[in-house]
Write a protein that holds these residues in place. Sequence first.
Motif, mmCIF file in Angstrom:
data_model
loop_
_atom_site.group_PDB
_atom_site.id
_atom_site.type_symbol
_atom_site.label_atom_id
_atom_site.label_comp_id
_atom_site.label_asym_id
_atom_site.label_seq_id
_atom_site.Cartn_x
_atom_site.Cartn_y
_atom_site.Cartn_z
ATOM 1 N N TYR A 24 -8.797 38.913 19.202
ATOM 2 C CA TYR A 24 -8.632 38.128 17.972
ATOM 3 C C TYR A 24 -9.979 37.627 17.456
ATOM 4 C CZ TYR A 24 -3.584 38.043 18.981
ATOM 5 O OH TYR A 24 -2.270 38.393 19.227
ATOM 6 N N LEU A 25 -10.841 37.174 18.363
ATOM 7 C CA LEU A 25 -12.159 36.706 17.920
ATOM 8 C C LEU A 25 -12.981 37.851 17.323
ATOM 9 C CD1 LEU A 25 -13.253 34.185 20.692
ATOM 10 C CD2 LEU A 25 -12.941 33.694 18.256
ATOM 11 N N LYS A 26 -12.886 39.010 17.932
ATOM 12 C CA LYS A 26 -13.626 40.156 17.405
ATOM 13 C C LYS A 26 -13.107 40.538 16.007
ATOM 14 C CE LYS A 26 -16.475 41.274 20.781
ATOM 15 N NZ LYS A 26 -17.935 41.405 20.602
ATOM 16 N N ARG A 216 -29.308 41.720 21.567
ATOM 17 C CA ARG A 216 -30.237 40.597 21.748
ATOM 18 C C ARG A 216 -29.513 39.273 22.012
ATOM 19 N NH1 ARG A 216 -35.545 41.098 19.911
ATOM 20 N NH2 ARG A 216 -35.601 39.291 18.527
ATOM 21 N N VAL A 217 -28.316 39.145 21.460
ATOM 22 C CA VAL A 217 -27.641 37.846 21.530
ATOM 23 C C VAL A 217 -27.334 37.417 22.960
ATOM 24 C CG1 VAL A 217 -25.303 38.819 21.244
ATOM 25 C CG2 VAL A 217 -25.762 36.464 20.538
ATOM 26 N N VAL A 218 -27.078 38.353 23.841
ATOM 27 C CA VAL A 218 -26.694 37.976 25.202
ATOM 28 C C VAL A 218 -27.891 37.482 26.019
ATOM 29 C CG1 VAL A 218 -26.993 40.154 26.451
ATOM 30 C CG2 VAL A 218 -25.056 38.658 27.005
ATOM 31 N N TYR A 219 -29.109 37.713 25.511
ATOM 32 C CA TYR A 219 -30.311 37.259 26.217
ATOM 33 C C TYR A 219 -30.949 36.037 25.569
ATOM 34 C CZ TYR A 219 -29.763 41.786 28.391
ATOM 35 O OH TYR A 219 -29.243 42.858 29.059
ATOM 36 N N GLU A 220 -30.377 35.577 24.455
ATOM 37 C CA GLU A 220 -31.014 34.476 23.735
ATOM 38 C C GLU A 220 -31.061 33.204 24.569
ATOM 39 O OE1 GLU A 220 -31.181 32.591 19.275
ATOM 40 O OE2 GLU A 220 -29.267 33.400 19.971
ATOM 41 N N PHE A 299 -23.216 32.765 27.614
ATOM 42 C CA PHE A 299 -23.021 31.890 26.456
ATOM 43 C C PHE A 299 -22.882 32.657 25.141
ATOM 44 C CE2 PHE A 299 -25.189 29.425 29.736
ATOM 45 C CZ PHE A 299 -24.327 28.364 29.879
ATOM 46 N N ALA A 300 -22.648 33.949 25.216
ATOM 47 C CA ALA A 300 -22.376 34.741 24.026
ATOM 48 C C ALA A 300 -20.859 34.845 23.875
ATOM 49 C CB ALA A 300 -23.012 36.128 24.137
ATOM 50 N N THR A 301 -20.293 33.956 23.069
ATOM 51 C CA THR A 301 -18.846 33.891 22.869
ATOM 52 C C THR A 301 -18.416 35.019 21.939
ATOM 53 O OG1 THR A 301 -18.887 31.494 23.145
ATOM 54 C CG2 THR A 301 -16.946 32.427 22.076
ATOM 55 N N PRO A 302 -17.380 35.775 22.298
ATOM 56 C CA PRO A 302 -16.961 36.910 21.463
ATOM 57 C C PRO A 302 -16.803 36.507 19.996
ATOM 58 C CG PRO A 302 -15.642 36.822 23.464
ATOM 59 C CD PRO A 302 -16.479 35.580 23.447
ATOM 60 N N SER A 305 -20.790 35.683 18.630
ATOM 61 C CA SER A 305 -22.015 36.395 19.016
ATOM 62 C C SER A 305 -22.224 37.642 18.159
ATOM 63 C CB SER A 305 -21.970 36.768 20.494
ATOM 64 O OG SER A 305 -20.880 37.612 20.768
ATOM 65 N N ASN A 306 -21.156 38.189 17.589
ATOM 66 C CA ASN A 306 -21.326 39.343 16.702
ATOM 67 C C ASN A 306 -22.125 38.979 15.462
ATOM 68 O OD1 ASN A 306 -18.562 40.210 18.207
ATOM 69 N ND2 ASN A 306 -19.736 41.983 17.532
#
Length: 428
Positions: A24-26, A216-220, A299-302, A305-306
């Motif tokens: 749903y978030l995606k 990149r978002v998962v490494y921020e 901390f990359a919430t679905p 983070s997109n």
Amino acid sequence: FMPGMIDLHMHLRTEPMPLEYVYYLKLAHGVTSMVPGSDRGLQSGIEQSELSAKNKILAPKLYPIWSYGAMTNFDKIALDDPKNTTEVIKQMFAKGAHVVNAGNLGWSQELLKAVCREVTANGGITTYHIPPSTTAVTQAVDAARLGVTMIEHHYAYAESALDRQVQNFNPTYNYNDENERFRQAGKVWTQTNKKRLLTEVVDSLIYYGVTMLPTRVVYEANRDIIRAQSLPWHKKYTHQLLIERNGPDPNYHGAYHYNWTSDDEYYWSKAFNLWGDLIFEFNKKGGRVAYGTDDSYIFATPGFSNIRELQLLRETGMHTLEVLKSATLNSAKTLRQDKLGLVRPGYIADLIIMNESPLFNLRNMYSFGSLTTDSSGEMVRKGGIIHTIKDGIVIENSKLMDEVERMVKQSKTNVKPTAMEVPFVLDK
């Protein structure tokens, strides 16, 4: 409106977090196709993919990642023999494989080349997370030359331009110690030859035709852990399972921010800047940058983070139109899906409908939109993706977010604050 976005690398995590939470978030943030890791087992991934294809569940199109050799009758020794790759891939594709993970093959360039050749010949793609434990054998340019479709994340680019053939690891380096692994992954960018990285390496990657999948978002979080922990949507929209497993906690993958120092953040800030320069030069010279998040981790919430991934690609210097192209047409081409990624007659009706333009502000794509002023000067929120359309089915995104809020509220019932939250809990 614009084409639906295609997330080429993300995660579903495990129970008790519902699959619908991620789906749903995606969808609410414009993702109509995605490539999930098989977090709940490959069989589950195949079943979910089939249900989505038939629209029996409300989810993006799913292209689960297969490990090399999955669902075949070959043992480990046989899988390591390049002579068997033709039959191994034949068996995998007969059972529905399309995206094959080549991440555990970098120890042997001969094997990696053979697997990439057979996957490509069968109409599929290879995705490659290059582990630091094998970069002494296979770096990013090597992977491109050997036929990998897309290189995930940031690994092995800096290593391709070292003025030696290996990283300068600490003598006590242990790949399985994630705290040290990610610390060193930031530092290696300060060891690379910047001039060679942005010229010879870029030119070679383009020549061999590999796709960059930055995520990149998962490494921020590595460059500012306090920011990552305090993102405003965590309270209402980040499932408690993710809060707890984001860490810090050495028992979970990606939860390595214990003893994370200001020096570590400095190295990662430097790494982000040079990595961004690499992406910019690669894109400028005609290389294909695609789109993925690796989210539900660190901390990359679905969904959220997109949109943040789009912002971080814009941060590299890419034009906003190029950023949106990376998430649509570029990713469709990388996935080898020729009826996705454009708004054209005869293409699959995967679309996003918005009431504010992302070209003006990418934040307009968040479910909560962005702050602006009305004609009287009062602060208002505008934007958000009103409808996501998948396979011609129109979705009311506000209802998806209501369901996500309900799931998250339930997940936080009677929970205790984590170690990162304790100092900031209000006294009763």
